[in-house]
Each structure stands twice: as structure tokens, then as C-alpha cells.
Design a protein around this motif. Structure first.
Motif, PDB file in Angstrom:
ATOM      1  N   GLN A 177       0.816  -1.214   0.000  1.00 39.65           N
ATOM      2  CA  GLN A 177       0.000   0.000   0.000  1.00 39.65           C
ATOM      3  C   GLN A 177       0.849   1.263   0.000  1.00 39.65           C
ATOM      4  OE1 GLN A 177      -3.110  -0.145   3.034  1.00 39.65           O
ATOM      5  NE2 GLN A 177      -2.934  -2.376   3.126  1.00 39.65           N
ATOM      6  N   GLY A 178       2.130   1.109   0.273  1.00 40.18           N
ATOM      7  CA  GLY A 178       3.041   2.234   0.309  1.00 40.18           C
ATOM      8  C   GLY A 178       4.466   1.723   0.399  1.00 40.18           C
ATOM      9  N   GLY A 179       5.433   2.647   0.359  1.00 43.69           N
ATOM     10  CA  GLY A 179       6.827   2.244   0.441  1.00 43.69           C
ATOM     11  C   GLY A 179       7.335   1.668  -0.869  1.00 43.69           C
ATOM     12  N   VAL A 180       8.505   1.049  -0.786  1.00 42.69           N
ATOM     13  CA  VAL A 180       9.172   0.517  -1.970  1.00 42.69           C
ATOM     14  C   VAL A 180       9.594  -0.929  -1.703  1.00 42.69           C
ATOM     15  CG1 VAL A 180      11.120   0.745  -3.562  1.00 42.69           C
ATOM     16  CG2 VAL A 180      10.022   2.793  -2.631  1.00 42.69           C
ATOM     17  N   VAL A 181       9.233  -1.821  -2.613  1.00 41.92           N
ATOM     18  CA  VAL A 181       9.671  -3.218  -2.570  1.00 41.92           C
ATOM     19  C   VAL A 181      10.649  -3.429  -3.718  1.00 41.92           C
ATOM     20  CG1 VAL A 181       8.995  -5.640  -2.764  1.00 41.92           C
ATOM     21  CG2 VAL A 181       7.512  -4.011  -1.557  1.00 41.92           C
ATOM     22  N   ASN A 182      11.866  -3.850  -3.390  1.00 42.13           N
ATOM     23  CA  ASN A 182      12.874  -4.197  -4.386  1.00 42.13           C
ATOM     24  C   ASN A 182      13.104  -5.695  -4.339  1.00 42.13           C
ATOM     25  OD1 ASN A 182      13.475  -1.419  -5.130  1.00 42.13           O
ATOM     26  ND2 ASN A 182      14.518  -1.260  -3.156  1.00 42.13           N
ATOM     27  N   ALA A 183      12.795  -6.400  -5.421  1.00 43.30           N
ATOM     28  CA  ALA A 183      12.914  -7.860  -5.448  1.00 43.30           C
ATOM     29  C   ALA A 183      13.542  -8.301  -6.762  1.00 43.30           C
ATOM     30  CB  ALA A 183      11.552  -8.522  -5.278  1.00 43.30           C
ATOM     31  N   ARG A 184      14.460  -9.247  -6.670  1.00 38.46           N
ATOM     32  CA  ARG A 184      15.019  -9.806  -7.900  1.00 38.46           C
ATOM     33  C   ARG A 184      13.967 -10.597  -8.660  1.00 38.46           C
ATOM     34  NH1 ARG A 184      16.891 -14.251 -10.246  1.00 38.46           N
ATOM     35  NH2 ARG A 184      16.027 -15.490  -8.550  1.00 38.46           N
ATOM     36  N   GLN A 185      13.076 -11.258  -7.881  1.00 41.28           N
ATOM     37  CA  GLN A 185      12.036 -12.099  -8.475  1.00 41.28           C
ATOM     38  C   GLN A 185      10.919 -12.258  -7.468  1.00 41.28           C
ATOM     39  OE1 GLN A 185      13.464 -15.653 -10.466  1.00 41.28           O
ATOM     40  NE2 GLN A 185      11.709 -16.859  -9.776  1.00 41.28           N
ATOM     41  N   ILE A 186       9.699 -12.390  -7.943  1.00 36.73           N
ATOM     42  CA  ILE A 186       8.553 -12.689  -7.082  1.00 36.73           C
ATOM     43  C   ILE A 186       7.882 -13.946  -7.617  1.00 36.73           C
ATOM     44  CG2 ILE A 186       6.317 -11.930  -6.220  1.00 36.73           C
ATOM     45  CD1 ILE A 186       7.280  -9.054  -6.433  1.00 36.73           C
ATOM     46  N   ASP A 187       7.729 -14.955  -6.747  1.00 32.56           N
ATOM     47  CA  ASP A 187       7.058 -16.200  -7.116  1.00 32.56           C
ATOM     48  C   ASP A 187       5.725 -16.277  -6.378  1.00 32.56           C
ATOM     49  OD1 ASP A 187       9.309 -16.729  -8.521  1.00 32.56           O
ATOM     50  OD2 ASP A 187       9.784 -18.633  -7.566  1.00 32.56           O
ATOM     51  N   VAL A 188       4.648 -16.301  -7.123  1.00 37.59           N
ATOM     52  CA  VAL A 188       3.313 -16.431  -6.543  1.00 37.59           C
ATOM     53  C   VAL A 188       2.928 -17.907  -6.588  1.00 37.59           C
ATOM     54  CG1 VAL A 188       0.914 -15.676  -6.662  1.00 37.59           C
ATOM     55  CG2 VAL A 188       2.743 -14.113  -7.356  1.00 37.59           C
ATOM     56  N   ASP A 189       2.609 -18.478  -5.427  1.00 35.17           N
ATOM     57  CA  ASP A 189       2.408 -19.926  -5.298  1.00 35.17           C
ATOM     58  C   ASP A 189       3.727 -20.606  -5.643  1.00 35.17           C
ATOM     59  OD1 ASP A 189       1.051 -22.175  -4.612  1.00 35.17           O
ATOM     60  OD2 ASP A 189      -0.504 -21.988  -6.134  1.00 35.17           O
ATOM     61  N   GLY A 190       4.702 -20.309  -4.794  1.00 31.85           N
ATOM     62  CA  GLY A 190       6.097 -20.555  -5.123  1.00 31.85           C
ATOM     63  C   GLY A 190       6.522 -21.963  -5.468  1.00 31.85           C
ATOM     64  N   ARG A 191       6.342 -22.905  -4.580  1.00 31.35           N
ATOM     65  CA  ARG A 191       6.899 -24.239  -4.821  1.00 31.35           C
ATOM     66  C   ARG A 191       6.044 -25.049  -5.778  1.00 31.35           C
ATOM     67  NH1 ARG A 191       8.094 -27.308   0.469  1.00 31.35           N
ATOM     68  NH2 ARG A 191      10.068 -26.191   0.404  1.00 31.35           N
ATOM     69  N   SER A 192       4.740 -24.988  -5.604  1.00 33.30           N
ATOM     70  CA  SER A 192       3.811 -25.739  -6.460  1.00 33.30           C
ATOM     71  C   SER A 192       2.423 -25.177  -6.233  1.00 33.30           C
ATOM     72  CB  SER A 192       3.847 -27.232  -6.125  1.00 33.30           C
ATOM     73  OG  SER A 192       3.425 -27.449  -4.783  1.00 33.30           O
ATOM     74  N   ASN A 193       1.470 -25.661  -7.000  1.00 34.87           N
ATOM     75  CA  ASN A 193       0.094 -25.215  -6.849  1.00 34.87           C
ATOM     76  C   ASN A 193      -0.514 -25.902  -5.630  1.00 34.87           C
ATOM     77  OD1 ASN A 193      -2.494 -24.340  -7.087  1.00 34.87           O
ATOM     78  ND2 ASN A 193      -2.864 -25.153  -9.125  1.00 34.87           N
ATOM     79  N   THR A 194      -0.477 -25.215  -4.485  1.00 37.59           N
ATOM     80  CA  THR A 194      -0.919 -25.836  -3.233  1.00 37.59           C
ATOM     81  C   THR A 194      -2.423 -25.727  -3.022  1.00 37.59           C
ATOM     82  OG1 THR A 194      -0.422 -23.763  -2.070  1.00 37.59           O
ATOM     83  CG2 THR A 194       1.290 -25.443  -2.110  1.00 37.59           C
TER      84      THR A 194
END
Length: 222
Positions: A177-194
Motif C-alpha cells: 500500500q506504500g513504500g518501496v519493494v525491491n525484489a530480484r524475483q517474485i514467485d506467486v504460489d512458489g513451490r507448487s500449486n498448493t
């Protein structure tokens, strides 16, 4: 030369900012290998706290870690939130939380052992060079929903192969909602479809602030 304690457990209200200045000074002088808070702990900006190995917030009972203006907390190895009980972390403007390892939210695998992080300001950084699943893991173990709310400040997850994982075996939500996020990569549902837990699935929400994503991009396993 006296040995460093292998583990320091801080129980509820054992340390409460400037009202327990002497206790905080002792904690800082000890430089424990492992710091576990099993109740409430507020850290102010009197002097930094450096932990040689791990910081664990919550172990069997609900726990809270509050970093106020000027607080500086550093862990060489790992920061884990929740151990068989909910954990609540609040990071205020001017505070810093840093680790050379992972930051894990929802780290128990027990119903109700979620983590709830609100960053109002300050800086949170992981400089991990570990292999496997390094970086910030929101919703690490199963049977829980953990959330990281960004209202201000800066979140850095950019080193090596690190990434922000929204859900490993549990459910993770990143609400910016505010601030700054610095990420090399973002994984949504990271390891598998849980799949969802109690009707909630892995979610990335951006309604304000800024999210800067590097070459890894935004990916999903589900």
C-alpha cells in the motif's frame, strides 16, 4: 574468554524498550547465537542488537516483535516468524531489520501459526547467498495464511538468487500500500500449486507504493 550463550529466550515483557534499558543493554552485550522471543519484545534505538545466528519470534505462544524509531536488529543466519503460535511483527520508521539468511513467515505448519508483518517504515533487507529457496518466504509451512503489509519504508530482497515467495506449502500474501519493494524475483504460489487454505490463496496486491522487480520477473507455479 566466556562463551556466548547458545540461545537466549526472551519471555513476555522481559524487555520493553527504554523502560528496561538495563536489560536491553545486557542483551546487546551478550550477542547471543539464537534469540527467541516467546511473548512481547520492543526494541528501541539505544544501540544495535546483533545476533550471531537466528532470531525466532514466537515459540509455542503468540509473540510480538516491535522495532521502533532507530532500532537496529541484525541476524547473521536467519529470521523466523511463528513456531506453533501466531507472531506479529511491527517495523516503524527509522528501524532496520537485516539478515544474511532467509526471512520466513508462517514457520510452523500448525493451524493458526500464521505471521502478520506490518512495515510502517524503516528498512528490511535479506542479503542471503544460500541456494534452494532463499530470500523472503511468506507462508512457509502448510495450514496457515501469513501476510506482509507494506505501508512505508523499503523492503530489499535482491541478492544472489533470492526472491519473494508467496506461499511455499502455506499461503502467502504481499499487500503493498506504500513504500518501496525491491525484489530480484517474485514467485506467486512458489513451490507448487498448493490450492487455497480456508478459502484464501496466494496473492500479490499493489494499491500504492512501488514494486521494482529484477530479471527474475513475476512467476507462478499455479
Amino acid at each position: 574468554v566466556p562463551r556466548e550463550p547458545r540461545q537466549l529466550v526472551v519471555h513476555q515483557r522481559a524487555l520493553r524498550g527504554s523502560s528496561s534499558t538495563e536489560a536491553l543493554q545486557q542483551l546487546r552485550a551478550l550477542r547471543p547465537r539464537v534469540l527467541r522471543t516467546t511473548g512481547g519484545m520492543t526494541v528501541d534505538g539505544t544501540a544495535p542488537i546483533n545476533v550471531a545466528n537466528q532470531i525466532v519470534v514466537g515459540q509455542g505462544v503468540p509473540a510480538t516483535l516491535i522495532l521502533t524509531n532507530g532500532a537496529s536488529v541484525n541476524a547473521n543466519s536467519y529470521i523466523g516468524f511463528s513456531g506453533d503460535a501466531p507472531s506479529y511483527i511491527r517495523i516503524h520508521p527509522g528501524a532496520t531489520l537485516t539478515t544474511l539468511g532467509n526471512i520466513d513467515l508462517g514457520n510452523a505448519g500448525t493451524d493458526g501459526s500464521f505471521s502478520d508483518v506490518i512495515q510502517y517504515g524503516g528498512t528490511v533487507s535479506t542479503f542471503t547467498t544460500a541456494t534452494g529457496e532463499p530470500g523472503l518466504r511468506i507462508g512457509h509451512w502448510d495450514n496457515e495464511v501469513s501476510i506482509y503489509r507494506m505501508l512505508g519504508g523499503t523492503l530489499n530482497v535482491t541478492s544472489g538468487t533470492s526472491r519473494i515467495w508467496l506461499g511455499i506449502d502455506g499461503i502467502g500474501i504481499l499487500d503493498v500500500q506504500g513504500g518501496v519493494v525491491n525484489a530480484r524475483q517474485i514467485d506467486v504460489d512458489g513451490r507448487s500449486n498448493t490450492g487455497p487454505f480456508n478459502g484464501t490463496n496466494e496473492t500479490l496486491i499493489v494499491t500504492g507504493g512501488r514494486v521494482n522487480v529484477g530479471g527474475g520477473g513475476i512467476q507462478t507455479a499455479g
